[in-house]
Enzyme design. Structure first.
Site, PDB file in Angstrom:
ATOM      1  N   GLU A   1       0.879  -1.217  -0.034  1.00  0.00           N
ATOM      2  CA  GLU A   1       0.077   0.174  -0.003  1.00  0.00           C
ATOM      3  C   GLU A   1       1.010   1.349   0.096  1.00  0.00           C
ATOM      4  O   GLU A   1       1.780   1.138   0.491  1.00  0.00           O
ATOM      5  CB  GLU A   1      -0.911   0.118   1.078  1.00  0.00           C
ATOM      6  CG  GLU A   1      -1.702   1.217   1.033  1.00  0.00           C
ATOM      7  CD  GLU A   1      -2.612   1.286   2.583  1.00  0.00           C
ATOM      8  OE1 GLU A   1      -3.173   2.484   2.687  1.00  0.00           O
ATOM      9  OE2 GLU A   1      -2.334   0.677   3.423  1.00  0.00           O
TER      10      GLU A   1
ATOM     11  N   ASP B   1       9.664   5.608  15.525  1.00  0.00           N
ATOM     12  CA  ASP B   1       9.730   6.970  15.085  1.00  0.00           C
ATOM     13  C   ASP B   1       9.935   7.883  16.409  1.00  0.00           C
ATOM     14  O   ASP B   1       9.559   7.347  17.444  1.00  0.00           O
ATOM     15  CB  ASP B   1       8.192   7.131  14.780  1.00  0.00           C
ATOM     16  CG  ASP B   1       7.921   8.557  14.515  1.00  0.00           C
ATOM     17  OD1 ASP B   1       8.603   9.498  14.159  1.00  0.00           O
ATOM     18  OD2 ASP B   1       6.689   9.082  14.400  1.00  0.00           O
TER      19      ASP B   1
ATOM     20  N   ASP C   1      10.301  11.772  17.825  1.00  0.00           N
ATOM     21  CA  ASP C   1       9.909  13.238  17.494  1.00  0.00           C
ATOM     22  C   ASP C   1      10.428  14.001  18.673  1.00  0.00           C
ATOM     23  O   ASP C   1      10.380  13.588  19.779  1.00  0.00           O
ATOM     24  CB  ASP C   1       8.644  13.172  17.494  1.00  0.00           C
ATOM     25  CG  ASP C   1       8.186  14.659  16.797  1.00  0.00           C
ATOM     26  OD1 ASP C   1       8.690  15.662  17.368  1.00  0.00           O
ATOM     27  OD2 ASP C   1       7.007  14.811  16.044  1.00  0.00           O
TER      28      ASP C   1
ATOM     29  N   CYS D   1      15.052  24.816  22.175  1.00  0.00           N
ATOM     30  CA  CYS D   1      13.926  24.999  21.340  1.00  0.00           C
ATOM     31  C   CYS D   1      12.496  24.394  21.865  1.00  0.00           C
ATOM     32  O   CYS D   1      12.697  23.623  22.749  1.00  0.00           O
ATOM     33  CB  CYS D   1      14.224  24.242  20.010  1.00  0.00           C
ATOM     34  SG  CYS D   1      16.137  24.859  19.382  1.00  0.00           S
TER      35      CYS D   1
ATOM     36  N   ASP E   1       7.655   7.003  19.917  1.00  0.00           N
ATOM     37  CA  ASP E   1       6.550   7.191  19.550  1.00  0.00           C
ATOM     38  C   ASP E   1       5.879   5.519  19.552  1.00  0.00           C
ATOM     39  O   ASP E   1       6.121   5.038  18.474  1.00  0.00           O
ATOM     40  CB  ASP E   1       5.968   7.894  18.303  1.00  0.00           C
ATOM     41  CG  ASP E   1       4.381   8.092  17.949  1.00  0.00           C
ATOM     42  OD1 ASP E   1       3.604   7.223  18.950  1.00  0.00           O
ATOM     43  OD2 ASP E   1       4.056   8.743  17.157  1.00  0.00           O
TER      44      ASP E   1
ATOM     45  N   HIS F   1       0.188   0.457  10.050  1.00  0.00           N
ATOM     46  CA  HIS F   1       0.361   1.759  10.244  1.00  0.00           C
ATOM     47  C   HIS F   1       1.198   2.220   8.919  1.00  0.00           C
ATOM     48  O   HIS F   1       2.421   1.482   8.436  1.00  0.00           O
ATOM     49  CB  HIS F   1       1.263   1.960  11.493  1.00  0.00           C
ATOM     50  CG  HIS F   1       1.684   3.616  11.917  1.00  0.00           C
ATOM     51  ND1 HIS F   1       0.791   4.080  12.479  1.00  0.00           N
ATOM     52  CD2 HIS F   1       2.484   4.272  11.425  1.00  0.00           C
ATOM     53  CE1 HIS F   1       1.239   5.414  12.823  1.00  0.00           C
ATOM     54  NE2 HIS F   1       2.368   5.506  12.015  1.00  0.00           N
TER      55      HIS F   1
ATOM     56  N   LYS G   1       5.865   7.820   6.452  1.00  0.00           N
ATOM     57  CA  LYS G   1       6.482   8.812   5.367  1.00  0.00           C
ATOM     58  C   LYS G   1       7.725   7.981   4.608  1.00  0.00           C
ATOM     59  O   LYS G   1       8.484   7.428   5.285  1.00  0.00           O
ATOM     60  CB  LYS G   1       6.816  10.077   5.982  1.00  0.00           C
ATOM     61  CG  LYS G   1       7.342  11.104   5.038  1.00  0.00           C
ATOM     62  CD  LYS G   1       7.321  12.455   5.313  1.00  0.00           C
ATOM     63  CE  LYS G   1       8.031  12.607   6.694  1.00  0.00           C
ATOM     64  NZ  LYS G   1       7.888  13.984   7.427  1.00  0.00           N
TER      65      LYS G   1
END
Length: 524
Positions: free
Chosen positions: A133, A199, A201, A212, A398, A407, A410
């Site tokens: 997919e 993942d 982040d 930051c 994550d 899932h 990208k």
């Protein structure tokens, strides 16, 4: 802007549905893909990285568009009925997801063949790729799921036709995703395999990074990403035996890990959940509660992680100053086990409010040695300090992303629409020097890459005088070789080549074990 064709449904834009968000309902109705295409194309292994394609066929109306990106003009004029002279204000800004820019990028720079070989693990098209997919986000924010392609060329043609701002990669299904609504039983459409993914982040570090906030990053806080890569890569290789691990920059503030070993791809959801849980040292819990609660003796993975993270911890103390402010100081005291020691530390720090975090950390041992607490448990203090080091340095994952095969994540080499930076590979094969040297702020933007192609043509291909700086193969160089994408392509190609060789060796061993080759085997 791409438009839906007669054979394609387009999902309406949804602000609350993002490709990287796990679905609450796996059976959610989403748009169908176009009708299946057939192909008999065969791709030779030695040609797999050759991206020479006739753009005149695929870019009939845009082939002559210059590589350098257009600028959007925001024009404001006075009312035509006004007696004052007309005033025009022009604001020149770059739009990284501009359809013209993206079309040039996909046509000239995106590595479709290596991507195919990675996901297919063979130069010959197979269901492993055909039943995979892809989900496309169009420039109008429409989101198309269950797209699939028999070969890399058909993927390329459709990407150039639809010109998405980005696309995600999902699992290989039991049947072609396009055909899912034709099945008599919906239960027969199920995910079979998918790379194991992680993942990370940097927004998950906002409670400890002070340089930051939100989507912003800098060299200081990127160190958290480097630490994550080194800890997880070591655990995946040494504890689980995985070999084919690719780390990819997300384009803004994070990293993705793709584990392509056969054993990883074939993990079911329960085993994926267990694997993610293995690395879930920070549990979170109630706000302000203790994030690290480990049994002793420490697991070998945790001990190894502490060794890897030890030098980074002191860098974090200096660069982030997590204990400088009152709330950070109180958080540190909350994690220490002895009340009398805490009272002594609080008194010392009150007399020196600007005391650096590194000094405050050293104060713990120095005051403990003075005997300020008669009931101090030195073993408990040592364990508490280990837990603190892990809380401020250990990877924050994550966890939902890696738990299910369904899932989507990208694709490497897509362009982040907000920053314009390409989602480039950071490292593979366990090369941690590349991870340490990686600087996200130097990753090329799509607009810069297209300008580099034009610059190369001007300086080398259109230069009639050879001053000795023109590469010998300048005329035959592919566009990606003319840009700063070249080292990132090399990392990816190296990863894919080793994966394919490994898959071929594994297949050969299986055939030998089944008696289809060797002295006693029968070949047909």
């Amino acid at each position: 802007m791409p438009h839906a064709t007669a054979d394609m449904e387009v999902a309406t834009p949804q602000s609350d549905l993002t490709p990287s968000t796990s679905q609450a309902n796996d059976d959610i109705e989403l748009p169908d893909a176009p009708e299946p295409r057939t192909t008999t194309d065969k791709v030779a292994l030695e040609d797999i990285f050759n991206d020479d394609v006739s753009d005149s066929e695929l870019l009939t109306s845009t082939a002559d568009v210059p590589s350098s990106p257009p600028l959007h003009n925001g024009t404001s004029t006075s009312s035509p009925t006004s007696s004052a002279p007309a005033v025009t204000t022009t604001v020149r800004t770059e739009s990284y997801s501009d359809p013209t820019i993206m079309l040039q990028y996909y046509a000239r720079l995106f590595p479709f063949r290596p991507l195919f070989l990675w996901l297919n693990a063979s130069p010959s098209p197979s269901p492993r790729f055909a039943n995979r997919e892809f989900a496309l986000t169009l420039s109008n924010d429409a989101y198309l799921r269950y797209q699939s392609y028999p070969s890399h060329d058909l993927l390329r043609k459709d990407i150039l036709r639809l010109n998405p701002s980005r696309f995600e990669i999902g699992p290989e299904y039991s049947t072609n995703p396009r055909d899912r609504k034709t099945l008599r039983k919906a239960s027969t459409f199920r995910p079979l395999t998918k790379e194991m993914v992680f993942d990370i982040d940097l927004t998950d570090y906002d409670d400890i990074r002070t340089c930051c906030v939100k989507a912003n990053i800098c060299e200081k806080c990127w160190k958290f990403a480097t630490m994550t890569i080194k800890v997880l890569d070591a655990g995946l290789r040494e504890d689980f035996g995985f070999e084919h691990i690719l780390w990819v920059y997300s384009g803004r503030r994070g990293v993705h890990a793709w584990i392509s070993d056969k054993e990883a791809r074939e993990l079911d959801d329960d085993k994926r959940r267990a694997l993610v849980g293995y690395f879930e040292v920070l549990k979170g819990g109630a706000q302000g509660g203790k994030k690290v609660n480990l049994k002793r003796p420490l697991h070998p993975h945790v001990r190894r992680s502490l060794d890897i993270l030890q030098p980074y911890f002191f860098e974090i103390l200096v660069e982030q100053e997590p204990f400088m402010r009152k709330e950070g100081e109180e958080r540190l005291l909350q994690l220490l086990p002895d009340r009398d020691l805490n009272d002594a530390l609080r008194k010392k720090w009150a007399s020196s409010p600007d005391r650096p975090s590194r000094k405050k950390w050293e104060d713990i041992d120095e005051l403990a040695k003075t005997g300020v607490s008669k009931s101090l448990d030195t073993k408990a203090l040592l364990e508490a300090k280990q837990d603190i080091r892990l809380e401020y340095t250990y990877p924050r994952i994550d966890v939902e992303v890696g738990k299910k095969r369904i899932h989507l994540l990208k694709s490497p080499f897509v362009v982040h629409p907000g920053t314009g930076r390409v989602c480039v590979p950071i490292t593979c094969g366990g090369d941690m020097k590349k991870a340490e040297q990686f600087d996200p702020l130097t990753v090329p933007k799509v607009t810069e890459l297209l300008k580099e192609i034009d610059t190369f043509r001007t300086e080398y291909l259109e230069n009639e005088e050879d001053d000795g700086t023109i590469p010998e193969n300048a005329k035959s160089m592919k566009d990606w070789e003319k840009t700063r994408l070249r080292p990132y392509y090399n990392v990816f190609n190296d990863y894919v080549t080793k994966l394919v060789k490994s898959e071929n060796m594994s297949l050969k061993r299986e055939r030998e074990e089944d008696g289809h080759s060797g002295a006693n085997g029968m070949d047909f």
